[in-house]
Scaffold this active site. Structure first.
Site, PDB file in Angstrom:
ATOM      1  N   ARG A 190       0.948  -1.165   0.044  1.00  7.50           N
ATOM      2  CA  ARG A 190      -0.312   0.114   0.407  1.00  7.50           C
ATOM      3  C   ARG A 190       0.976   1.669  -0.057  1.00  7.50           C
ATOM      4  O   ARG A 190       1.009   2.199   0.451  1.00  7.50           O
ATOM      5  CB  ARG A 190      -0.918   0.314   0.964  1.00  7.50           C
ATOM      6  CG  ARG A 190      -1.138  -1.003   1.324  1.00  7.50           C
ATOM      7  CD  ARG A 190      -2.550  -1.600   0.108  1.00  7.50           C
ATOM      8  NE  ARG A 190      -3.688  -2.884   0.497  1.00  7.50           N
ATOM      9  CZ  ARG A 190      -4.108  -3.299  -1.080  1.00  7.50           C
ATOM     10  NH1 ARG A 190      -3.724  -2.688  -2.210  1.00  7.50           N
ATOM     11  NH2 ARG A 190      -4.657  -4.470  -0.450  1.00  7.50           N
ATOM     12  N   GLU A 237      -6.150 -11.798   8.211  1.00  7.80           N
ATOM     13  CA  GLU A 237      -6.548 -12.207   7.433  1.00  7.80           C
ATOM     14  C   GLU A 237      -5.055 -13.310   6.710  1.00  7.80           C
ATOM     15  O   GLU A 237      -4.288 -12.958   5.892  1.00  7.80           O
ATOM     16  CB  GLU A 237      -5.787 -10.211   6.529  1.00  7.80           C
ATOM     17  CG  GLU A 237      -6.590  -9.513   6.461  1.00  7.80           C
ATOM     18  CD  GLU A 237      -6.564  -7.920   6.184  1.00  7.80           C
ATOM     19  OE1 GLU A 237      -7.568  -7.099   5.309  1.00  7.80           O
ATOM     20  OE2 GLU A 237      -5.196  -7.109   6.162  1.00  7.80           O
ATOM     21  N   ASP A 274     -12.130  -0.361   7.624  1.00  8.39           N
ATOM     22  CA  ASP A 274     -10.369  -0.101   6.987  1.00  8.39           C
ATOM     23  C   ASP A 274     -10.488   1.450   6.605  1.00  8.39           C
ATOM     24  O   ASP A 274     -10.041   0.899   4.838  1.00  8.39           O
ATOM     25  CB  ASP A 274     -10.364  -1.828   6.145  1.00  8.39           C
ATOM     26  CG  ASP A 274      -8.928  -1.727   5.549  1.00  8.39           C
ATOM     27  OD1 ASP A 274      -8.216  -1.438   7.050  1.00  8.39           O
ATOM     28  OD2 ASP A 274      -8.560  -2.475   4.729  1.00  8.39           O
ATOM     29  N   GLU A 277      -4.372   4.853   0.462  1.00  7.92           N
ATOM     30  CA  GLU A 277      -4.994   3.547   0.351  1.00  7.92           C
ATOM     31  C   GLU A 277      -6.180   3.525  -0.400  1.00  7.92           C
ATOM     32  O   GLU A 277      -6.430   3.172  -2.149  1.00  7.92           O
ATOM     33  CB  GLU A 277      -4.850   2.573   0.744  1.00  7.92           C
ATOM     34  CG  GLU A 277      -5.470   1.181   0.411  1.00  7.92           C
ATOM     35  CD  GLU A 277      -5.603   0.089   1.281  1.00  7.92           C
ATOM     36  OE1 GLU A 277      -5.058   0.082   2.677  1.00  7.92           O
ATOM     37  OE2 GLU A 277      -6.197  -0.979   1.112  1.00  7.92           O
ATOM     38  N   GLU A 306     -14.599  12.595  -1.536  1.00 10.82           N
ATOM     39  CA  GLU A 306     -15.829  12.192  -0.691  1.00 10.82           C
ATOM     40  C   GLU A 306     -16.676  12.080  -1.568  1.00 10.82           C
ATOM     41  O   GLU A 306     -17.528  11.360  -1.893  1.00 10.82           O
ATOM     42  CB  GLU A 306     -16.075  12.766   0.915  1.00 10.82           C
ATOM     43  CG  GLU A 306     -16.870  11.661   1.383  1.00 10.82           C
ATOM     44  CD  GLU A 306     -18.429  12.285   2.288  1.00 10.82           C
ATOM     45  OE1 GLU A 306     -17.223  13.269   3.135  1.00 10.82           O
ATOM     46  OE2 GLU A 306     -18.275  11.223   3.210  1.00 10.82           O
TER      47      GLU A 306
END
Lengths: 665, 665
Positions: A157, A282, A361, A389, A497
């Protein structure tokens, strides 16, 4: 011996410490009092500034005649204020500005305080102001791999080139740039880094043992800037490295293995900060494999670190990443709370539970993680993501200061803010790499700087921090330039956004790399990240009454406010509720019209920002100007793609035309 | 000297040439007449069979007394039939079966004909039957990289391990398995291979020049099996390898460079087949860069190959892969026709234009490419895809014989089938790799075999070919086993179609790797692969009246039939038309109900096939049985995922409930 200021390799941007930022200090007469390594760092800085700007610096004579600035280590006059190792006071009286600190790091932070003030530090007078960090730990996690990962690359990332620390499979031989990085971090108040990816692969696992000397070399150059080094370790290290049959945290041989490994780490790095662990997450190994709890796992590491003053940072990012999309009862947002709240009070004092600021996340908009208010007997660290990210990957301008500030000021009953609850510190995933501009996009430096300053003072006004960054980075800027840079950064988070996933629903990104739109990209995936859009409506019902119950994880007043679509804030509506496209928002618009409007507006705002930046040509150095201009082209292309894909997707699904009749494909 | 039969490495499956397949021949007395390398290959085969099964083989005495089989090279009695190098006759009279060929390859094909017949070759009597391939070129393209590609791996779109030809960055030192591969190819009639990826990267470009010896080594072991070797080359080779400033096909230095390179290739490989070129396609270089046509490009290479009898295979896979999804006037399906039809008659006689069988890219259902009927003055080769990129990637059983047969029998006016028009040959992308079963999924061997046999005889009945393959592969099979294997393969293509993208619309796969469902995965992409589903309907309008006009590229009767949704065949409806979900199909069902029904049925059919396979345990060798059984688990999981994602997607979008009330998420 004064420590020489790091020399940047040719072409590397000085970021927020260009020589001219030291003009006010460098033109004056400075006395430095006290000794120790940090005093040498401070001395080196001031001496270099004086060489450039004609000032003078002397070391701590008791009586030093006329001087403009005293930077002093010592207890005199500090009384009971208890500034600690990192605090300092600053006063100005009789034409002399006096910074006093009781610890070396405080002296360094005091110097950078004066640098930030510039001429203002030497104008007028004021009585002693104390400055101390609100949070003791202000840390950057580097998701850097030593061996380049076939899929994730060197920096997982990462959007700013390769690793600052690692090259050609080992620690860089020339660490001068790492030293310069440490200096930049000190100047914004960061005091800790983890030097490797929290997804610890085979090669990187060895840093803990036979390759600890490489970590020590990095720690060596960061130390004069008050930055302690941490290491991400694999929970399975006793098996992977030690050849043990188990990594069970309650097994004595396992504990012994870690104790020995840790002793050797401290032999190499006496001020080593501690371990960072992503366990049972993960695919990473963890205590679940042995029927143990996360507290068992964390405490075992805390115990071996405790004698040396080290800390274990245990990440709370635990959820089922192999969820069945058909199953609407499982809610990834609930997972951290469900896993960790029952363990409150069980973690050792030097075990810090590191919690992402939101329950998912690092989306452009998430509610604050309810876990942060729900573990009063645990030292929590809050984790932010400086690397972009999900917020444009440093190809888009997206200054995150306002978002972080909202998070840090968020309060639930009993009345304490997230910033106050983060007793374990504020941690962020770094956005820096070996790119000449450090962060790929030159304006993304503002995110790194802002993070450091908010970690020092979570209730700071982010726009003031932004102006601080602008003042340092463009020290001779005209008002037009300062205003222009401020303008393109200030609203950029809300702009981002607007043209991406609407109303808090998140995701809608291309799977894997997470850049660019794919509305259904994660809709039928095992990742627990859904929007449930159908022809009638969209959103995730997380209410207690009819949904997953996630809203009930909050304390007052939020549990109640989030529970109902009538009281839920617009910007999180689709995170908490599944509503028809015709649902009216508090703005008076319907959800669908809001989607169309914000997506058209977002692109227009990028177009405007691009114009503002273009108008600054000639005021900014050409290389930096060109890099930003080029990224604006990509941002605009990408924003249009987002606009058109999102609008088309919802128009095709809802059948509702845009009230204003704009082009939807 | 008889050529020894290749020895397979331990554990490698003999595919359709297990020793027992030679029982009938090996137990008899055989005479081989004639000489030359192929006669030695044939002799070696028969000798090995005789050693195993007690028969006897002698070389060509004029009078040979009692014998069961004569395999003879010679002209006697062939008259004017003109069997050519590859044909043969087969007769049985007075207890002796006689195969006669005028060329070495014909003799080899004659032997394998007898092997296929088994005991039937030695029963009864019949007069001389001529056998000759309908198509002179029956070729496999291997998309093998020499250097493992960081994204595509060693074999691009390969699902059977690494390359058969290349290992550790160079041609394998031990080519015995390549020899065995050549033998398998000969046994199903394939006579050409291209040994490297048509996307020619840096390393592979050098095979043409300084690394031609490696290609020659491969050609050497394939030659005794009648397989000619071809090479994929980069159109930019004169620049990349030759250091020329241009690759302009009309530039004399460029032509000279190619002439010299080609001469050296033929010095190394006297029977070299020719070049395969992907030019101006998906980023590969080509003549467009120099303002030249594809005919200019192809003819330049044809000219340098002509003196040696070589051929250039020029791929017609040219389209805009950076299309804007917002632009509904551009239609990728039109591209090959639009680019190439104007060039009809301009290609040299030894330039073959290689056309994919459908206008898109090997989807489970496409119409036949209209280009195939539209270039009567051009030698066309038709390209199929044996590797299952879009048909389950050799994790799903999907026997493609019926699809290929439909393509090859497809006729437009004037009345000639695709099989007849493919004067340049039939070419396929191979599905073989260094997997012990050659093709990953053991049952995918049937696709490779079927391709070869259909290339030999495009009007063959595919189910007979399937039984031929079963007979060879399971030579001692009980009827239950034969029937079982036939059952799981026979309908598998339609089963796969049922649970994947419906009614010819294609795609709906995960981007990049193309495995598993993602309904919108390519919907907003630059690849030209859209379904345009909205809340009211789905499909691509390619009519002349209101769409992209693609339907008008066909000759009679298809232009008319495809033009209207009333006459368009159901299975291609969404390829040609955008219709409401309530549109009635010829089956009487609505489109939406058809989608639901086929997706439920498809999964049920996989469940049934899995049961059939399970019931064959004990009849099939355990390793093979286990491999197939394990892949059925994955196929079933994946088919369910397809079913649920497709059904959910269309239910959410259309709002139409399933008539039968089954579970849709």
């Amino acid at each position: 011996m004064p420590l020489p200021v790091p020399v940047l390799p040719q072409g590397v941007d000085p970021a927020w410490l260009p020589p001219a930022a030291f003009r006010a200090v460098g033109g004056r007469r400075t006395v430095i009092r006290g000794s120790g390594p940090m005093a040498e760092t401070v001395h080196g800085e001031v001496a270099q500034a004086c060489r450039r700007f004609g000032g003078r610096v002397v070391r701590g004579a008791a009586s030093d005649g006329a001087c403009d600035l005293v930077l002093g280590l010592g207890d005199e006059g500090l009384g009971e204020e208890g500034l600690g190792e990192e605090g300092f006071t600053c006063a100005r009286e009789g034409g002399t500005t006096t910074v006093t600190a009781s610890g070396g790091r405080g002296l360094l932070y005091g110097l950078f305080h004066v640098v930030r003030l510039g001429e203002a530090a030497f104008t007028g007078g004021w009585t002693r102001e104390p400055h101390r960090p609100a949070l003791a730990l202000r840390m950057l996690d580097h998701w850097d791999n030593v061996a380049v990962h076939p899929v994730m690359g060197q920096v997982e990332r990462g959007y700013a080139g390769g690793s600052l620390f690692w090259e050609d499979g080992r620690a860089r031989g020339d660490l001068e740039r790492v030293r310069a990085y440490g200096r930049l971090l000190a100047a914004c108040g960061i005091n800790a880094v983890a030097v490797n990816n929290v997804n610890v692969h085979e090669t990187e696992a060895h840093l803990l043992t036979d390759r600890i000397a490489e970590v020590a070399a990095i720690a060596e150059v960061l130390r004069p800037y008050g930055v302690r080094t941490h290491l991400s370790v694999s929970f399975a290290a006793p098996v992977m490295l030690g050849g043990l049959p188990t990594a069970d945290p309650l097994d004595e041989t396992v504990r012994g293995w870690w104790a020995t490994a840790t002793r050797r780490v401290y032999e190499a790095i006496p001020d080593f900060g501690g371990y960072v662990v992503k366990a049972d997450s993960e695919g990473q190994p963890g205590p679940f494999a042995y029927g143990r709890t996360h507290a068992d796992g964390a405490n075992m590491l805390a115990a071996v670190l405790e004698p040396y003053g080290g800390t274990v940072h245990w990440r709370a990012f635990v959820y089922d990443h192999r969820q069945d999309w058909r199953d609407r009862t499982t809610d990834r947002a609930r997972a951290a709370y469900d896993h960790f709240v029952p363990l409150d009070g069980e973690f050792a004092p030097n075990a810090v539970l590191q919690v992402k600021h939101g329950p998912m996340d690092f989306q452009v908009r998430e509610p604050v993680s309810p876990l942060i208010g729900a573990m009063p007997r645990t030292r929590l660290a809050v984790e932010l993501q400086v690397t972009q990210e999900y917020t444009g990957q440093q190809r888009h301008v997206c200054w995150l200061g306002p978002m972080w500030s909202e998070v840090l000021r968020f309060r639930q009953e009993p009345e304490s803010s997230v910033g106050e609850r983060a007793r374990g510190g504020l941690v962020a995933v770094s956005n820096a790499g070996d790119d000449p501009f450090w962060t790929g996009h030159p304006l993304a430096q503002a995110n790194l700087y802002t993070f450091g300053r908010l970690a020092w003072r979570p209730d700071a006004e982010p726009r003031e921090v932004l102006d601080e960054w602008i003042g340092l980075t463009f020290p001779e800027a005209s008002e037009r330039l300062s205003d222009g840079v401020h303008a393109v950064l200030d609203g950029s988070w809300r702009t981002y956004e607007k043209y991406t996933a609407p109303l808090g629903v998140g995701w809608m990104v291309q799977p894997g790399h997470h850049y660019g739109p794919s509305v259904d990209g994660y809709e039928y995936s095992p990742w627990g990240t859904y929007h449930f859009a159908d022809r009638d409506g969209i959103g995730v019902d997380r209410s207690v009454a009819s949904g997953t119950g996630y809203a009930g994880q909050y304390a007052k007043p939020w549990a109640g406010l989030y529970e109902s679509p009538d009281t839920c804030p617009d910007e999180l509506l689709l995170f908490f509720h599944h509503v028809p496209y015709g649902h009216p928002l508090k703005s008076g618009k319907t959800v669908i019209q809001h989607i169309y409007d914000t997506h058209f507006e977002g692109v227009e705002e990028v177009e405007e920002a691009r114009e503002v930046w273009a108008s600054l040509a000639g005021l900014v150095d050409p290389v930096r100007h060109a890099r930003v201009a080029e990224r604006y082209e990509e941002q605009l292309r990408s924003a249009r793609e987002w606009r058109d894909q999102i609008n088309s997707y919802f128009f095709r699904k809802s059948g509702v035309p845009d009230e204003r009749g704009r082009l939807i494909y």
